[in-house]
Design a protein around this motif. Structure first.
Motif, PDB file in Angstrom:
ATOM      1  N   PRO A 153     -24.940  70.682  59.401  1.00 51.47           N
ATOM      2  CA  PRO A 153     -25.549  69.830  60.423  1.00 51.47           C
ATOM      3  C   PRO A 153     -25.098  70.256  61.820  1.00 51.47           C
ATOM      4  O   PRO A 153     -24.039  70.861  61.991  1.00 51.47           O
ATOM      5  CB  PRO A 153     -25.015  68.431  60.061  1.00 51.47           C
ATOM      6  N   GLY A 154     -25.923  69.944  62.805  1.00 53.90           N
ATOM      7  CA  GLY A 154     -25.579  70.283  64.180  1.00 53.90           C
ATOM      8  C   GLY A 154     -26.824  70.615  64.977  1.00 53.90           C
ATOM      9  O   GLY A 154     -27.957  70.484  64.497  1.00 53.90           O
ATOM     10  N   THR A 155     -26.602  71.053  66.217  1.00 50.37           N
ATOM     11  CA  THR A 155     -27.694  71.442  67.109  1.00 50.37           C
ATOM     12  C   THR A 155     -27.616  72.943  67.347  1.00 50.37           C
ATOM     13  O   THR A 155     -26.574  73.456  67.768  1.00 50.37           O
ATOM     14  CB  THR A 155     -27.610  70.686  68.439  1.00 50.37           C
ATOM     15  N   PHE A 156     -28.697  73.646  67.064  1.00 49.80           N
ATOM     16  CA  PHE A 156     -28.745  75.101  67.155  1.00 49.80           C
ATOM     17  C   PHE A 156     -29.796  75.498  68.201  1.00 49.80           C
ATOM     18  O   PHE A 156     -30.968  75.146  68.062  1.00 49.80           O
ATOM     19  CB  PHE A 156     -29.074  75.714  65.790  1.00 49.80           C
ATOM     20  N   THR A 157     -29.357  76.202  69.224  1.00 52.76           N
ATOM     21  CA  THR A 157     -30.251  76.609  70.300  1.00 52.76           C
ATOM     22  C   THR A 157     -30.767  78.020  70.052  1.00 52.76           C
ATOM     23  O   THR A 157     -30.120  78.828  69.389  1.00 52.76           O
ATOM     24  CB  THR A 157     -29.532  76.541  71.652  1.00 52.76           C
ATOM     25  N   TYR A 158     -31.944  78.290  70.600  1.00 45.90           N
ATOM     26  CA  TYR A 158     -32.558  79.603  70.426  1.00 45.90           C
ATOM     27  C   TYR A 158     -33.390  79.921  71.664  1.00 45.90           C
ATOM     28  O   TYR A 158     -33.589  79.071  72.553  1.00 45.90           O
ATOM     29  CB  TYR A 158     -33.416  79.651  69.160  1.00 45.90           C
ATOM     30  N   LYS A 159     -33.920  81.130  71.726  1.00 51.40           N
ATOM     31  CA  LYS A 159     -34.683  81.555  72.894  1.00 51.40           C
ATOM     32  C   LYS A 159     -35.642  82.669  72.506  1.00 51.40           C
ATOM     33  O   LYS A 159     -35.521  83.270  71.433  1.00 51.40           O
ATOM     34  CB  LYS A 159     -33.738  82.068  73.989  1.00 51.40           C
ATOM     35  N   CYS A 160     -36.560  82.936  73.408  1.00 60.17           N
ATOM     36  CA  CYS A 160     -37.379  84.146  73.349  1.00 60.17           C
ATOM     37  C   CYS A 160     -36.689  85.161  74.251  1.00 60.17           C
ATOM     38  O   CYS A 160     -36.520  84.908  75.453  1.00 60.17           O
ATOM     39  CB  CYS A 160     -38.795  83.871  73.831  1.00 60.17           C
ATOM     40  N   THR A 161     -36.269  86.266  73.686  1.00 60.24           N
ATOM     41  CA  THR A 161     -35.496  87.226  74.486  1.00 60.24           C
ATOM     42  C   THR A 161     -36.336  87.832  75.610  1.00 60.24           C
ATOM     43  O   THR A 161     -35.784  88.308  76.601  1.00 60.24           O
ATOM     44  CB  THR A 161     -34.957  88.350  73.581  1.00 60.24           C
ATOM     45  N   TYR A 162     -37.673  87.796  75.465  1.00 58.77           N
ATOM     46  CA  TYR A 162     -38.541  88.347  76.505  1.00 58.77           C
ATOM     47  C   TYR A 162     -38.694  87.391  77.686  1.00 58.77           C
ATOM     48  O   TYR A 162     -38.846  87.836  78.825  1.00 58.77           O
ATOM     49  CB  TYR A 162     -39.935  88.660  75.944  1.00 58.77           C
ATOM     50  N   HIS A 163     -38.667  86.096  77.403  1.00 58.74           N
ATOM     51  CA  HIS A 163     -39.011  85.122  78.441  1.00 58.74           C
ATOM     52  C   HIS A 163     -37.968  84.021  78.600  1.00 58.74           C
ATOM     53  O   HIS A 163     -38.284  82.941  79.107  1.00 58.74           O
ATOM     54  CB  HIS A 163     -40.380  84.497  78.128  1.00 58.74           C
ATOM     55  N   ALA A 164     -36.735  84.274  78.151  1.00 54.62           N
ATOM     56  CA  ALA A 164     -35.686  83.241  78.291  1.00 54.62           C
ATOM     57  C   ALA A 164     -35.430  82.909  79.746  1.00 54.62           C
ATOM     58  O   ALA A 164     -35.188  81.745  80.111  1.00 54.62           O
ATOM     59  CB  ALA A 164     -34.402  83.719  77.622  1.00 54.62           C
ATOM     60  N   SER A 165     -35.495  83.911  80.608  1.00 55.80           N
ATOM     61  CA  SER A 165     -35.252  83.668  82.038  1.00 55.80           C
ATOM     62  C   SER A 165     -36.350  82.819  82.661  1.00 55.80           C
ATOM     63  O   SER A 165     -36.170  82.248  83.739  1.00 55.80           O
ATOM     64  CB  SER A 165     -35.146  85.002  82.787  1.00 55.80           C
ATOM     65  N   LEU A 166     -37.498  82.718  81.974  1.00 49.73           N
ATOM     66  CA  LEU A 166     -38.605  81.893  82.455  1.00 49.73           C
ATOM     67  C   LEU A 166     -38.616  80.517  81.805  1.00 49.73           C
ATOM     68  O   LEU A 166     -39.586  79.774  81.930  1.00 49.73           O
ATOM     69  CB  LEU A 166     -39.941  82.606  82.199  1.00 49.73           C
ATOM     70  N   GLY A 167     -37.534  80.207  81.070  1.00 49.57           N
ATOM     71  CA  GLY A 167     -37.392  78.871  80.477  1.00 49.57           C
ATOM     72  C   GLY A 167     -37.912  78.739  79.074  1.00 49.57           C
ATOM     73  O   GLY A 167     -38.048  77.607  78.574  1.00 49.57           O
ATOM     74  N   MET A 168     -38.181  79.850  78.401  1.00 53.68           N
ATOM     75  CA  MET A 168     -38.690  79.758  77.026  1.00 53.68           C
ATOM     76  C   MET A 168     -37.510  79.656  76.071  1.00 53.68           C
ATOM     77  O   MET A 168     -37.053  80.656  75.494  1.00 53.68           O
ATOM     78  CB  MET A 168     -39.563  80.959  76.685  1.00 53.68           C
ATOM     79  N   THR A 169     -36.991  78.448  75.924  1.00 48.61           N
ATOM     80  CA  THR A 169     -35.860  78.157  75.045  1.00 48.61           C
ATOM     81  C   THR A 169     -36.184  76.916  74.226  1.00 48.61           C
ATOM     82  O   THR A 169     -37.122  76.174  74.534  1.00 48.61           O
ATOM     83  CB  THR A 169     -34.568  77.911  75.849  1.00 48.61           C
ATOM     84  N   GLY A 170     -35.390  76.676  73.184  1.00 53.48           N
ATOM     85  CA  GLY A 170     -35.585  75.494  72.353  1.00 53.48           C
ATOM     86  C   GLY A 170     -34.345  75.199  71.550  1.00 53.48           C
ATOM     87  O   GLY A 170     -33.335  75.908  71.651  1.00 53.48           O
ATOM     88  N   LYS A 171     -34.394  74.127  70.758  1.00 51.14           N
ATOM     89  CA  LYS A 171     -33.253  73.779  69.915  1.00 51.14           C
ATOM     90  C   LYS A 171     -33.721  73.125  68.628  1.00 51.14           C
ATOM     91  O   LYS A 171     -34.789  72.510  68.579  1.00 51.14           O
ATOM     92  CB  LYS A 171     -32.279  72.863  70.648  1.00 51.14           C
TER      93      LYS A 171
END
Length: 209
Positions: free
Chosen positions: A110-128
């Motif tokens: 259990p827990g919170t796991f964050t992830y991203k799009c390596t191409y567009h992370a700097s543009l805010g394309m992240t999630g959890k």
């Protein structure tokens, strides 16, 4: 006579039609295709896409909640390549072209796991991904008590390996313990007596001379 005939036919049709109608209502899932419902399937699926005419790169939904043991599927429903990469490095979809999909390994903790799009992370394309429930897998099955019981037992040698308790080493009686000390003291006293006698004899001879 005609009315009675028509009434009989109507009653007969109701008798035949009513059981089939009741049976259709009683059957669970009647009228739906077999398998998992669309709402359940969509619960663990995240779309990697673009909004605003391609100006914004997003994961939809940005936050998804699952249970331990579940997987999450990422689908590129946009027009440009994306990735779904865990920040802790536990999984990585690599390049996902339009229409491609990627499914994560099961989440066992259990827990919170964050992830991203390596191409567009700097543009805010992240999630959890928020995982709830008890831990699963081999790590959860191992407990301190189980580890303690699994520790190797000492190797038995000699008579102990046959279940025979070894006899205690024999101890010497008190007379044997102290005899060497007493004998040594007697020898020392005897030597002292000889020396004193020799000194006295020497003095007497000296006085006579």
């Amino acid at each position: 006579m005609f009315r009675k005939t028509m009434l009989g036919m109507y009653l007969a049709s109701m008798v035949f039609l009513f059981p089939s109608t009741a049976r259709a209502k009683a059957l669970p899932g009647h009228g739906h295709a077999p398998g998992r419902s669309p709402a359940q399937a969509a619960g663990n699926t995240v779309q990697a896409t673009e909004t605003g005419g391609g100006a914004n790169f997003v994961f939809d939904p940005a936050t998804v909640s699952v249970k331990t043991g579940d997987k999450v599927t990422f689908k590129n429903s946009g027009k440009v390549p994306h990735t779904a990469t865990a920040d802790d490095g536990s999984w990585d979809s690599k390049n996902l072209n339009a229409g491609d999909s990627f499914t994560t390994p099961p989440f066992t903790q259990p827990g919170t796991f964050t992830y991203k799009c390596t191409y567009h992370a700097s543009l805010g394309m992240t999630g959890k991904i928020v995982v709830t429930g008890a831990a699963t897998g081999p790590a959860a099955a191992t407990s301190p008590s189980a580890s303690a019981s699994a520790s190797p037992s000492p190797t038995l040698t000699g008579a102990a390996q046959f279940g025979i308790s070894p006899s205690p080493a024999p101890t010497a009686p008190p007379s044997q313990k102290y005899f060497p000390k007493i004998a040594g003291a007697v020898v020392v006293l005897a030597l002292l007596g000889i020396v004193l006698g020799y000194v006295k004899t020497a003095r007497k001879l000296a006085d006579k001379s």
